[in-house]
Design a protein around this motif. Structure first.
Motif, PDB file in Angstrom:
ATOM      1  N   ALA A 120       0.826  -1.213   0.000  1.00  0.00           N
ATOM      2  CA  ALA A 120       0.000   0.000   0.000  1.00  0.00           C
ATOM      3  C   ALA A 120       0.857   1.258   0.000  1.00  0.00           C
ATOM      4  N   GLU A 123       1.886   1.797  -3.466  1.00  0.00           N
ATOM      5  CA  GLU A 123       0.765   2.286  -4.271  1.00  0.00           C
ATOM      6  C   GLU A 123       0.605   3.795  -4.104  1.00  0.00           C
ATOM      7  N   HIS A 124       0.799   4.288  -2.895  1.00  0.00           N
ATOM      8  CA  HIS A 124       0.702   5.735  -2.671  1.00  0.00           C
ATOM      9  C   HIS A 124       1.867   6.478  -3.336  1.00  0.00           C
ATOM     10  N   ALA A 126       2.830   5.833  -6.314  1.00  0.00           N
ATOM     11  CA  ALA A 126       2.566   5.825  -7.757  1.00  0.00           C
ATOM     12  C   ALA A 126       1.792   7.073  -8.170  1.00  0.00           C
ATOM     13  N   LYS A 131       4.536   4.244 -11.878  1.00  0.00           N
ATOM     14  CA  LYS A 131       3.603   3.130 -11.966  1.00  0.00           C
ATOM     15  C   LYS A 131       4.145   1.944 -11.164  1.00  0.00           C
ATOM     16  N   THR A 133       3.332  -2.005 -10.069  1.00  0.00           N
ATOM     17  CA  THR A 133       2.542  -3.196 -10.379  1.00  0.00           C
ATOM     18  C   THR A 133       2.961  -4.328  -9.454  1.00  0.00           C
ATOM     19  N   GLU A 134       1.981  -4.953  -8.845  1.00  0.00           N
ATOM     20  CA  GLU A 134       2.278  -6.077  -7.947  1.00  0.00           C
ATOM     21  C   GLU A 134       2.697  -7.297  -8.752  1.00  0.00           C
ATOM     22  N   GLU A 137       3.113  -9.937  -3.890  1.00  0.00           N
ATOM     23  CA  GLU A 137       3.199  -9.122  -2.663  1.00  0.00           C
ATOM     24  C   GLU A 137       3.645  -9.949  -1.470  1.00  0.00           C
TER      25      GLU A 137
END
Length: 276
Positions: A120, A123-124, A126, A131, A133-134, A137
């Protein structure tokens, strides 16, 4: 070691002095070895070498005449990244260690951000063309792709579709390393990744890259803090001045990327604080 032997000293006294000297040596040795064994330290601990690429924490153990004794406690092993694809074949390698980049943000927002799961947090990050991409994880694997590059230098222009890194993320906080995340990024799309255009004379060159970066992310009071170490290999034509130009580019680009990443996360921290 042994006591001197006078010409008139009886032989029995000579042997007695020798044995007292031996006993004294053994007692001194026991005084040194005993505490070392008590605290679990080998006799050669004073000359022990450590891997400086491995995060460590300092812990207090025991108390010496000048206060608590500091012992080095290794935390968790970090992999050797020197085998990154293409790095050993590069014509030269630029080694960069950026200054820690600190971006102010809401303290409570940063704390909320750092409490999120590893994926997470990425993701923040990005934002602004980044970009993430998992890949897996559970194993901490992600693909991180940076925006297109258009770097204007005084004597050249360097463009690129943007580097893509296979990234392994570790929860450093859980292992007592002091930061929140440790990320290892290995370049995946380095072949012909850069186009370099000289201004005078007007010439174009294609440059391939390889290498890795190790990033540290954490909180420093009211700021998001990020720092990176990188080894970037470059394969380029043998043209005067190209090496110096590309070395300058790598250093500037690495610093800008770290600062942009920290800025993205600071923005995310402020947004999380507003959502409360």
């Amino acid at each position: 070691i042994f006591a001197p032997q006078g010409p008139t000293m009886p032989q029995g006294r000579q042997y007695a002095r020798r044995w007292r000297s031996v006993a004294h040596i053994l007692c001194c040795t026991a005084c040194i070895v005993g505490p070392a064994r008590l605290f679990g330290a080998p006799l050669w601990a004073g000359s022990r070498s450590f891997d400086h690429n491995r995060p460590r924490v300092l812990v207090f153990s025991g108390r010496g005449p000048q206060g608590p004794a500091l012992l080095e406690k290794p935390s968790f092993e970090l992999p050797d990244l020197s085998d990154a694809p293409g790095l050993k074949e590069a014509r030269f390698v630029v080694r960069v260690s950026t200054q820690p980049q600190k971006i102010p943000a809401s303290r409570s927002g940063i704390e909320r951000l750092m409490s999120l799961r590893d994926g997470a947090i990425l993701e923040h990050m990005a934002m602004a063309g980044w970009k993430v991409t998992e890949v897996n994880e559970e194993r901490g694997l992600f693909e991180v792709r940076l925006p297109e590059v258009d770097q204007q230098l005084s004597v050249a222009r360097i463009t690129s579709p943007g580097p893509s890194f296979l990234t392994t993320v570790r929860d450093a906080q859980a292992h007592g390393a002091g930061d929140r995340l440790l990320g290892d990024l290995v370049l995946q799309n380095g072949e012909h990744i850069f186009q370099l255009t000289l201004r005078v004379p007007l010439l174009n060159f294609t440059v391939s890259g390889s290498g890795w970066a190790r990033c540290r992310l954490g909180q420093d009071g009211d700021s998001v803090r990020m720092q990176a170490d990188a080894h970037i290999g470059l394969s380029l034509p043998n043209w005067p001045g190209l090496k110096a130009i590309l070395e300058q580019f790598v250093r500037v680009y690495a610093t800008q990327a770290v600062r942009e990443c920290a800025s993205n996360l600071a923005t995310a921290a402020n947004e999380l604080d507003e959502q409360r």
